[in-house]
Design a protein around this motif. Sequence first.
Motif, PDB file in Angstrom:
ATOM      1  N   GLU A   1       0.855  -1.249  -0.291  1.00 52.55           N
ATOM      2  CA  GLU A   1       0.059  -0.108  -0.032  1.00 52.55           C
ATOM      3  C   GLU A   1       1.007   1.272   0.026  1.00 52.55           C
ATOM      4  N   PRO A   2       0.366   2.325  -0.589  1.00 57.24           N
ATOM      5  CA  PRO A   2       1.326   3.445  -0.705  1.00 57.24           C
ATOM      6  C   PRO A   2       1.365   4.316   0.739  1.00 57.24           C
ATOM      7  N   VAL A   3       2.119   3.615   1.676  1.00 56.33           N
ATOM      8  CA  VAL A   3       2.138   4.101   2.839  1.00 56.33           C
ATOM      9  C   VAL A   3       3.553   4.879   3.195  1.00 56.33           C
ATOM     10  N   MET A   4       3.533   6.206   3.501  1.00 56.33           N
ATOM     11  CA  MET A   4       4.832   6.798   3.701  1.00 56.33           C
ATOM     12  C   MET A   4       5.160   7.027   5.163  1.00 56.33           C
ATOM     13  N   ILE A   5       6.234   7.525   5.558  1.00 54.54           N
ATOM     14  CA  ILE A   5       6.503   7.821   6.908  1.00 54.54           C
ATOM     15  C   ILE A   5       6.781   9.079   7.117  1.00 54.54           C
ATOM     16  N   GLY A   6       6.050   9.975   8.105  1.00 55.28           N
ATOM     17  CA  GLY A   6       6.465  11.269   8.470  1.00 55.28           C
ATOM     18  C   GLY A   6       7.289  11.182   9.672  1.00 55.28           C
ATOM     19  N   GLN A   7       8.266  11.821  10.059  1.00 57.36           N
ATOM     20  CA  GLN A   7       9.086  11.898  11.257  1.00 57.36           C
ATOM     21  C   GLN A   7       8.963  13.083  12.102  1.00 57.36           C
ATOM     22  N   ILE A   8       8.777  13.047  13.351  1.00 59.47           N
ATOM     23  CA  ILE A   8       8.906  14.053  14.283  1.00 59.47           C
ATOM     24  C   ILE A   8       9.906  13.837  15.547  1.00 59.47           C
ATOM     25  N   GLN A   9      10.837  14.833  15.642  1.00 64.58           N
ATOM     26  CA  GLN A   9      12.005  14.631  16.427  1.00 64.58           C
ATOM     27  C   GLN A   9      11.505  15.557  17.687  1.00 64.58           C
ATOM     28  N   ILE A  10      11.504  14.622  18.938  1.00 64.51           N
ATOM     29  CA  ILE A  10      10.988  15.339  20.253  1.00 64.51           C
ATOM     30  C   ILE A  10      12.123  15.283  21.077  1.00 64.51           C
TER      31      ILE A  10
ATOM     32  N   SER B   1      24.289  12.616  21.596  1.00 65.30           N
ATOM     33  CA  SER B   1      25.244  13.469  22.367  1.00 65.30           C
ATOM     34  C   SER B   1      24.371  14.948  22.357  1.00 65.30           C
ATOM     35  N   ILE B   2      22.803  14.743  22.060  1.00 72.05           N
ATOM     36  CA  ILE B   2      22.140  16.043  22.536  1.00 72.05           C
ATOM     37  C   ILE B   2      21.064  15.704  23.603  1.00 72.05           C
ATOM     38  N   GLY B   3      21.240  14.451  24.115  1.00 73.98           N
ATOM     39  CA  GLY B   3      20.293  13.935  25.207  1.00 73.98           C
ATOM     40  C   GLY B   3      19.203  13.052  24.601  1.00 73.98           C
ATOM     41  N   PRO B   4      18.252  12.563  25.299  1.00 79.11           N
ATOM     42  CA  PRO B   4      17.379  11.557  24.867  1.00 79.11           C
ATOM     43  C   PRO B   4      16.617  12.052  23.608  1.00 79.11           C
ATOM     44  N   MET B   5      16.066  11.269  22.879  1.00 75.47           N
ATOM     45  CA  MET B   5      15.221  11.913  21.542  1.00 75.47           C
ATOM     46  C   MET B   5      14.317  10.609  21.198  1.00 75.47           C
ATOM     47  N   LEU B   6      12.985  11.253  21.232  1.00 73.56           N
ATOM     48  CA  LEU B   6      11.993  10.714  21.085  1.00 73.56           C
ATOM     49  C   LEU B   6      11.412  10.670  19.403  1.00 73.56           C
ATOM     50  N   VAL B   7      11.679   9.547  18.530  1.00 71.85           N
ATOM     51  CA  VAL B   7      11.231   9.899  17.228  1.00 71.85           C
ATOM     52  C   VAL B   7      10.015   9.572  16.969  1.00 71.85           C
TER      53      VAL B   7
ATOM     54  N   ALA C   1       2.720  18.666  15.355  1.00 72.67           N
ATOM     55  CA  ALA C   1       3.677  18.894  16.134  1.00 72.67           C
ATOM     56  C   ALA C   1       3.530  19.425  17.667  1.00 72.67           C
ATOM     57  N   PRO C   2       2.496  20.570  17.791  1.00 73.45           N
ATOM     58  CA  PRO C   2       2.222  21.090  18.902  1.00 73.45           C
ATOM     59  C   PRO C   2       1.447  20.256  19.913  1.00 73.45           C
ATOM     60  N   HIS C   3       0.568  19.231  19.253  1.00 76.18           N
ATOM     61  CA  HIS C   3       0.118  18.165  20.053  1.00 76.18           C
ATOM     62  C   HIS C   3       0.784  17.315  20.678  1.00 76.18           C
TER      63      HIS C   3
ATOM     64  N   THR D   1       3.841  15.219  25.578  1.00 76.55           N
ATOM     65  CA  THR D   1       4.904  14.519  26.042  1.00 76.55           C
ATOM     66  C   THR D   1       5.773  15.648  26.898  1.00 76.55           C
ATOM     67  N   GLY D   2       5.525  16.808  26.657  1.00 76.30           N
ATOM     68  CA  GLY D   2       6.176  17.860  27.792  1.00 76.30           C
ATOM     69  C   GLY D   2       7.535  18.370  26.963  1.00 76.30           C
ATOM     70  N   GLY D   3       7.691  17.906  25.920  1.00 75.01           N
ATOM     71  CA  GLY D   3       9.000  17.901  25.281  1.00 75.01           C
ATOM     72  C   GLY D   3       8.892  19.030  24.176  1.00 75.01           C
ATOM     73  N   ARG D   4       9.900  19.161  23.509  1.00 75.16           N
ATOM     74  CA  ARG D   4      10.110  20.215  22.316  1.00 75.16           C
ATOM     75  C   ARG D   4      10.341  19.453  20.983  1.00 75.16           C
ATOM     76  N   VAL D   5       9.506  19.998  19.943  1.00 75.37           N
ATOM     77  CA  VAL D   5       9.712  19.404  18.665  1.00 75.37           C
ATOM     78  C   VAL D   5      10.629  20.212  18.103  1.00 75.37           C
ATOM     79  N   ASN D   6      11.563  19.415  17.455  1.00 77.40           N
ATOM     80  CA  ASN D   6      12.536  19.998  16.445  1.00 77.40           C
ATOM     81  C   ASN D   6      11.926  19.873  14.977  1.00 77.40           C
TER      82      ASN D   6
END
Length: 437
Positions: free
Chosen positions: A109-118, A168-174, A198-200, A205-210
Motif C-alpha cells: 500500500e502507498p504508505v509513507m513515513i513522516g518523522q517528528i523529532q522530540i 550527544s544532545i540527550g534523549p530523543m523520541l522519534v 507537532a504542537p499536539h 510529551t512535555g518535550g520540544r519538537v524540532n
Amino acid sequence: MNQSSRLPGFYKKPLSERVSMVAQWADLSHEEQETLLGTHGLTASQADNMIENAIGVYALPLGIATNFQINNKDYLIPMVIEEPSVVAAVSNAARLFRAGGGFTTSSDEPVMIGQIQILDLPDINHAAEAVLANKSLLLAEADKVGGSIVRHGGGARDIEVRPIPTTSIGPMLVVHLLYDTRDAMGANAINTAVEHLAPHLEALTGGRVNLRILSNLTDRRKARAQGIIPAHELATDGLSGEEAVAAIVEAAVFAEVDPYRATTHNKGIMNGIDAVVIASGNDWRAIESGAHAYASRSGQYTSLTKWWQDTEGNLRGSIELPLALGTVGGATRVHPAASLALKILGTTSARELSEVAAAVGLAQNLAAIKALATEGIQRGHMRMHARQLAVAAGAQGDLVPRVVQAMIKEGNIRLERARSLVQEITGSTLSPAPGTD
Ligand code: MEV
C-alpha cells in the motif's frame, strides 16, 4: 486493446516512424507528438513556474523500451536517460524475460513515513507511552489537514514511537506517522500532517519538537518484480545456456557479498529505474536515497536483486526496493512530457507505476550482469561509440551504419578513421556535426 510491446526492428526505424508507432499505441494527438519531437514541450515560462531563478530548459533524450510484459500486460516504457545502451539493454532483457512468461510484480500500500523529532523530554518512556495511548486522537488530528488525499481514501494509518535514550544532545523520541498517500508521492501531504501534529505532541510529551519531515526511506512502500529466463535463451557463442546462467549467478553473488561491487551493480539497476522515474516526472533523488538506504538495511551495503538457478536449470531473478512514486501531483502533470510518458505507459495507479519501475530495474540488472559475465560490456559500448564518431564525422542516414560497420571490422574506432571512411565512401569530406570539432 490488447497490443503487443514486442516490436522487432523498432530500433532500426527512423525517429519519426517510431513516434508514429508510439502515437498509435497510446492514441496520441498531433500536439502530443510535437511534444515528443521537442517542438512543443516544456516552455521556459512553464519552467519559471516550477523553480526559482529559471533561465531556460534543459533537454534529455526520451526513449522507449520495448518487449515488456508485466503481469500479462504489455507496456511500452518511456525512459529519460543520457547514457547510451541502457534503453537497448533493457529492451533486450525484457525480451528474454518475455520468453519465460514475463515479469510478475507486487507492491505495498502507498504508505509513507513522516518523522517528528522530540527533545528536552522530562521522561522519554512516559512520553512514548503517552503518544501511543493517544494514537486515535493523533490520527484523527492528522486527517483534519489531509485535504484531497483523505477525500480519495488515503490519510493517517498508524503512529509508531522510536525512543533513542542516548544521543550527544540527550534523549530523543522519534515519532513516526504512517500515512497513505494513494496515487501521490505525497511529500506535501505528509509534511503538512507532521507539522500539524507537532504542537499536539509537545502537549502530550512535555518535550520540544524540532524536525517535522517525511523520511525518504519509504520501506513501507516497496515494489517487487521477479521473472524467469529459460537457460537456452542465454547461450552465447562461447557458453552454453547453463554455463551462462552459472556465470550470471556468480556475478550476482559478487554484488551480494561485496559493497564495492554492489554499488556498481545497484548503479546499473538505477540506470533503469531513474530513467522511468524521470520520464514520469517523479523525484529521482528521493528514489535514489531510499534505494541505497534500503540496500544497507542489514548493516552492510548489498545488492538490490537476487539471481539463482532453479531446479530446471533456468535463471530466476527478483528485486525489491522502496519506490514512492506518484501519478498525480508534483511535476507528473505539470511537465508536458511527463504526463505524456504516463499516457504511453498506461498505468492506472502509483502502485502500478512503481511495479513497472521495479521490473525495469530487474531487466537492466540482467542486461548488465549478463554482458559482464559473458562477452563484457565494451563490445556493445564500442558499437555505440563508433556510431557517435560516425555522426561526428558528418555521416547521416544509411552512411552511419556503413561507417560503423567498417570501423568495427577493422577494430579501428577513432574519429580520424570515421572521417576518412566518410571520404572514401562518399568521395567528399562532409562538414562535421555541430560541436564535434
Ligand atoms: C554502467 O552505467 C552500469 C554498469 O556498470 C552496471 C554493472 O556493472 O552492473 C554496467
